[in-house]
Write a protein that holds these residues in place. Structure first.
Motif, short mmCIF file in Angstrom:
data_model
loop_
_atom_site.label_atom_id
_atom_site.label_comp_id
_atom_site.label_asym_id
_atom_site.label_seq_id
_atom_site.Cartn_x
_atom_site.Cartn_y
_atom_site.Cartn_z
N ARG A 182 0.82 -1.21 0.00
CA ARG A 182 0.00 0.00 0.00
C ARG A 182 0.86 1.26 0.00
O ARG A 182 0.43 2.31 0.45
CB ARG A 182 -0.94 -0.03 1.21
CG ARG A 182 -2.00 -1.13 1.11
CD ARG A 182 -3.04 -1.02 2.22
NE ARG A 182 -2.47 -1.30 3.54
CZ ARG A 182 -2.25 -2.52 4.02
NH1 ARG A 182 -2.54 -3.58 3.29
NH2 ARG A 182 -1.75 -2.68 5.23
N ILE A 183 2.07 1.15 -0.53
CA ILE A 183 2.94 2.30 -0.70
C ILE A 183 2.83 2.80 -2.14
O ILE A 183 2.81 2.01 -3.09
CB ILE A 183 4.40 1.95 -0.36
CG1 ILE A 183 4.52 1.64 1.14
CG2 ILE A 183 5.34 3.08 -0.73
CD1 ILE A 183 5.91 1.24 1.59
N TRP A 184 2.73 4.12 -2.27
CA TRP A 184 2.56 4.78 -3.58
C TRP A 184 3.72 5.76 -3.79
O TRP A 184 4.20 6.38 -2.85
CB TRP A 184 1.26 5.56 -3.62
CG TRP A 184 0.02 4.80 -3.31
CD1 TRP A 184 -0.33 4.19 -2.14
CD2 TRP A 184 -1.08 4.57 -4.20
NE1 TRP A 184 -1.57 3.61 -2.23
CE2 TRP A 184 -2.05 3.82 -3.48
CE3 TRP A 184 -1.34 4.93 -5.52
CZ2 TRP A 184 -3.25 3.43 -4.05
CZ3 TRP A 184 -2.55 4.55 -6.09
CH2 TRP A 184 -3.49 3.80 -5.37
N TRP A 185 4.10 5.92 -5.04
CA TRP A 185 5.08 6.94 -5.40
C TRP A 185 4.39 7.98 -6.26
O TRP A 185 3.74 7.66 -7.26
CB TRP A 185 6.26 6.33 -6.15
CG TRP A 185 7.31 7.34 -6.52
CD1 TRP A 185 7.47 7.96 -7.73
CD2 TRP A 185 8.34 7.87 -5.67
NE1 TRP A 185 8.53 8.83 -7.69
CE2 TRP A 185 9.09 8.78 -6.45
CE3 TRP A 185 8.71 7.65 -4.35
CZ2 TRP A 185 10.17 9.50 -5.91
CZ3 TRP A 185 9.78 8.35 -3.83
CH2 TRP A 185 10.51 9.26 -4.60
N GLY A 186 4.53 9.25 -5.89
CA GLY A 186 3.96 10.34 -6.67
C GLY A 186 4.91 10.74 -7.78
O GLY A 186 6.01 11.22 -7.52
N ALA A 187 4.50 10.55 -9.02
CA ALA A 187 5.38 10.80 -10.17
C ALA A 187 4.86 11.97 -10.98
O ALA A 187 3.69 12.03 -11.32
CB ALA A 187 5.47 9.56 -11.05
N GLY A 188 5.78 12.89 -11.31
CA GLY A 188 5.41 14.05 -12.11
C GLY A 188 5.86 13.98 -13.55
O GLY A 188 5.62 14.90 -14.32
N ASN A 189 6.51 12.86 -13.94
CA ASN A 189 6.92 12.69 -15.33
C ASN A 189 7.04 11.20 -15.63
O ASN A 189 6.92 10.35 -14.75
CB ASN A 189 8.24 13.42 -15.61
CG ASN A 189 9.36 12.98 -14.68
OD1 ASN A 189 9.64 11.79 -14.56
ND2 ASN A 189 9.99 13.94 -14.02
N ARG A 190 7.31 10.90 -16.89
CA ARG A 190 7.34 9.51 -17.32
C ARG A 190 8.52 8.75 -16.71
O ARG A 190 8.38 7.59 -16.31
CB ARG A 190 7.41 9.45 -18.85
CG ARG A 190 7.08 8.09 -19.41
CD ARG A 190 6.98 8.12 -20.92
NE ARG A 190 6.19 9.25 -21.38
CZ ARG A 190 5.80 9.40 -22.65
NH1 ARG A 190 6.14 8.52 -23.55
NH2 ARG A 190 5.09 10.47 -23.00
N ASP A 191 9.68 9.39 -16.64
CA ASP A 191 10.85 8.70 -16.07
C ASP A 191 10.60 8.28 -14.63
O ASP A 191 10.95 7.17 -14.22
CB ASP A 191 12.08 9.61 -16.14
CG ASP A 191 12.59 9.80 -17.56
OD1 ASP A 191 12.21 8.99 -18.44
OD2 ASP A 191 13.35 10.76 -17.80
N SER A 192 10.02 9.18 -13.84
CA SER A 192 9.72 8.88 -12.44
C SER A 192 8.69 7.76 -12.33
O SER A 192 8.79 6.89 -11.45
CB SER A 192 9.23 10.14 -11.73
OG SER A 192 9.00 9.90 -10.36
N ALA A 193 7.70 7.76 -13.23
CA ALA A 193 6.68 6.71 -13.22
C ALA A 193 7.30 5.35 -13.56
O ALA A 193 6.96 4.33 -12.94
CB ALA A 193 5.58 7.05 -14.21
N GLU A 194 8.20 5.32 -14.53
CA GLU A 194 8.85 4.06 -14.88
C GLU A 194 9.72 3.55 -13.73
O GLU A 194 9.77 2.35 -13.46
CB GLU A 194 9.69 4.25 -16.15
CG GLU A 194 8.85 4.46 -17.40
CD GLU A 194 9.69 4.73 -18.62
OE1 GLU A 194 10.88 5.10 -18.46
OE2 GLU A 194 9.17 4.56 -19.74
N TRP A 195 10.39 4.48 -13.05
CA TRP A 195 11.19 4.10 -11.88
C TRP A 195 10.30 3.48 -10.80
O TRP A 195 10.66 2.47 -10.18
CB TRP A 195 11.93 5.32 -11.34
CG TRP A 195 12.71 5.05 -10.10
CD1 TRP A 195 13.98 4.54 -10.01
CD2 TRP A 195 12.27 5.25 -8.75
NE1 TRP A 195 14.36 4.42 -8.70
CE2 TRP A 195 13.33 4.85 -7.89
CE3 TRP A 195 11.10 5.74 -8.19
CZ2 TRP A 195 13.24 4.92 -6.51
CZ3 TRP A 195 11.01 5.80 -6.80
CH2 TRP A 195 12.06 5.40 -5.98
N ALA A 196 9.13 4.06 -10.57
CA ALA A 196 8.19 3.51 -9.59
C ALA A 196 7.75 2.11 -10.00
O ALA A 196 7.61 1.22 -9.15
CB ALA A 196 6.98 4.44 -9.45
N GLY A 197 7.51 1.92 -11.29
CA GLY A 197 7.12 0.59 -11.77
C GLY A 197 8.21 -0.43 -11.54
O GLY A 197 7.94 -1.55 -11.08
#
Length: 356
Positions: A182-197
């Motif tokens: 239940r931990i979420w990462w707030g991503a403001g761009n595509r690179d950050s979103a891919e890192w979270a994935g």
């Protein structure tokens, strides 16, 4: 859209006309709102975290109070700024709230949003960043937070201690099984979103992206979500991660709502934030049937499973409960949402709730 809830910025201070919302007002009203949302069958209440500003800054006491006053609703942060956090202390606090709530904490963290001060995290004692925005500190703190939440032993036991002793490494206590999921990462761009994935956490995507190439905001955000999910799968993580997007959505059903928000159909906007050209999502404010048509055309809302609706919390508990009641009754079902209650009762006013 399987779930929806509110995202509060927790502003307090002068409201005009001689009125002022205090910090205590803001927190007590947040508790009242959460209880009312729980009674409506809405899925979640989430809070922004800002330091050095007249906004909510230490969410764990607030979330613990909400946990004690509610039964079903998910409560969380969107997001905690990891540049400011002792990751081990945050792991202890988060596990405590998760246990108190029966596993209802959604722990949203990230590098944080733009500040009202210059490198405020250094005032909190976290120095040495080589990044002008402190992203390296945030990632380092986040990595240690994950290790703690996962139950990894981090400190050598003292074999001579009268409080347990033994050999090997001791984990942080308390430990809450399931919190890691239940931990979420707030991503403001595509690179950050891919890192979270690749890291294997859930994704929170906000009302702005630090990208601006002329593509409509909802399409940019949908592409970000697709990139996140692809990275999650390619990393070999099990299960399906959750994805949330936030929007300003105002169902207009009364003259008061029309007075405040009528004509607020803002389009996407381009601006500069943290020195980067960014795209800001539009505000949706219309009658419920119009909102349904508009939100069904929003590619990111259709791709995400959770919608966080940013609310004008300064307007009070009853006003916001009425907004969410209207959204739950007249908009959300057409987007695929089902209440957590078989027969959701009518909302109770904050004053009646306190008297009871």
């Amino acid at each position: 859209m399987k779930r929806f809830g509110t995202l509060s910025f927790g502003h307090y201070g002068p409201l005009g006309g001689g009125h002022e919302l205090s910090a205590a007002d803001s927190m007590l009203q947040a508790i009242d709102l959460a209880q009312g949302m729980d009674e409506l069958g809405v899925n979640g209440v989430y809070f922004r975290v800002h330091h050095f500003a007249r906004q909510q800054s230490s969410p764990m006491p607030l979330l613990a109070a909400i946990a004690a006053r509610t039964q079903r609703i998910e409560m969380g942060t969107g997001v905690i700024d990891m540049r400011y956090e002792n990751p081990l202390y945050l792991a202890e606090e988060a596990a405590s709230v998760d246990l108190i709530s029966g596993g209802r904490l959604a722990l949203g963290v990230s590098r944080g949003s733009p500040e009202s001060v210059v490198r405020g995290y250094e005032t909190f004692g976290y120095t040495g960043s080589e990044d002008p925005r402190g992203a390296d500190i945030a990632r380092e703190h986040f990595a240690l937070l994950l290790r703690a939440v996962e139950g990894e032993g981090l400190a050598e036991r003292d074999p001579y201690s009268p409080f347990g002793g033994g050999m090997g490494l001791q984990r942080i206590e308390p430990y809450s099984e399931g919190l890691r999921s239940r931990i979420w990462w707030g991503a403001g761009n595509r690179d950050s979103a891919e890192w979270a994935g690749r890291t294997g956490v859930n994704l929170m995507s906000s009302t702005l992206l630090t990208e601006a190439d002329g593509t409509p905001f909802d399409l940019l955000q949908a592409q970000q979500i697709d990139a996140f999910r692809a990275a999650y799968r390619e990393a070999g993580h099990a299960g399906e991660p959750r994805v949330s997007v936030s929007r300003s959505v105002i169902p207009i059903t009364t003259a008061q709502e029309r007075m405040y928000f009528g004509g607020r159909q803002d389009g996407d906007q381009i601006g500069v934030i943290d020195g980067m050209r960014s795209t800001f999502g539009k505000t949706y404010a219309a009658e419920p049937d119009v909102l349904v048509e508009q939100l069904l055309q929003d590619e990111a809302i259709q791709s995400a499973d959770t919608l966080m609706i940013t609310i004008p919390s300064q307007l009070g508990v009853d006003f916001n409960l009425r907004l969410m009641d209207s959204f739950a009754r007249y908009v959300a079902p057409s987007l695929g949402w089902e209440s957590t209650l078989a027969d959701a009762p009518a909302p109770v006013s904050a004053s009646d709730r306190r008297q009871s």
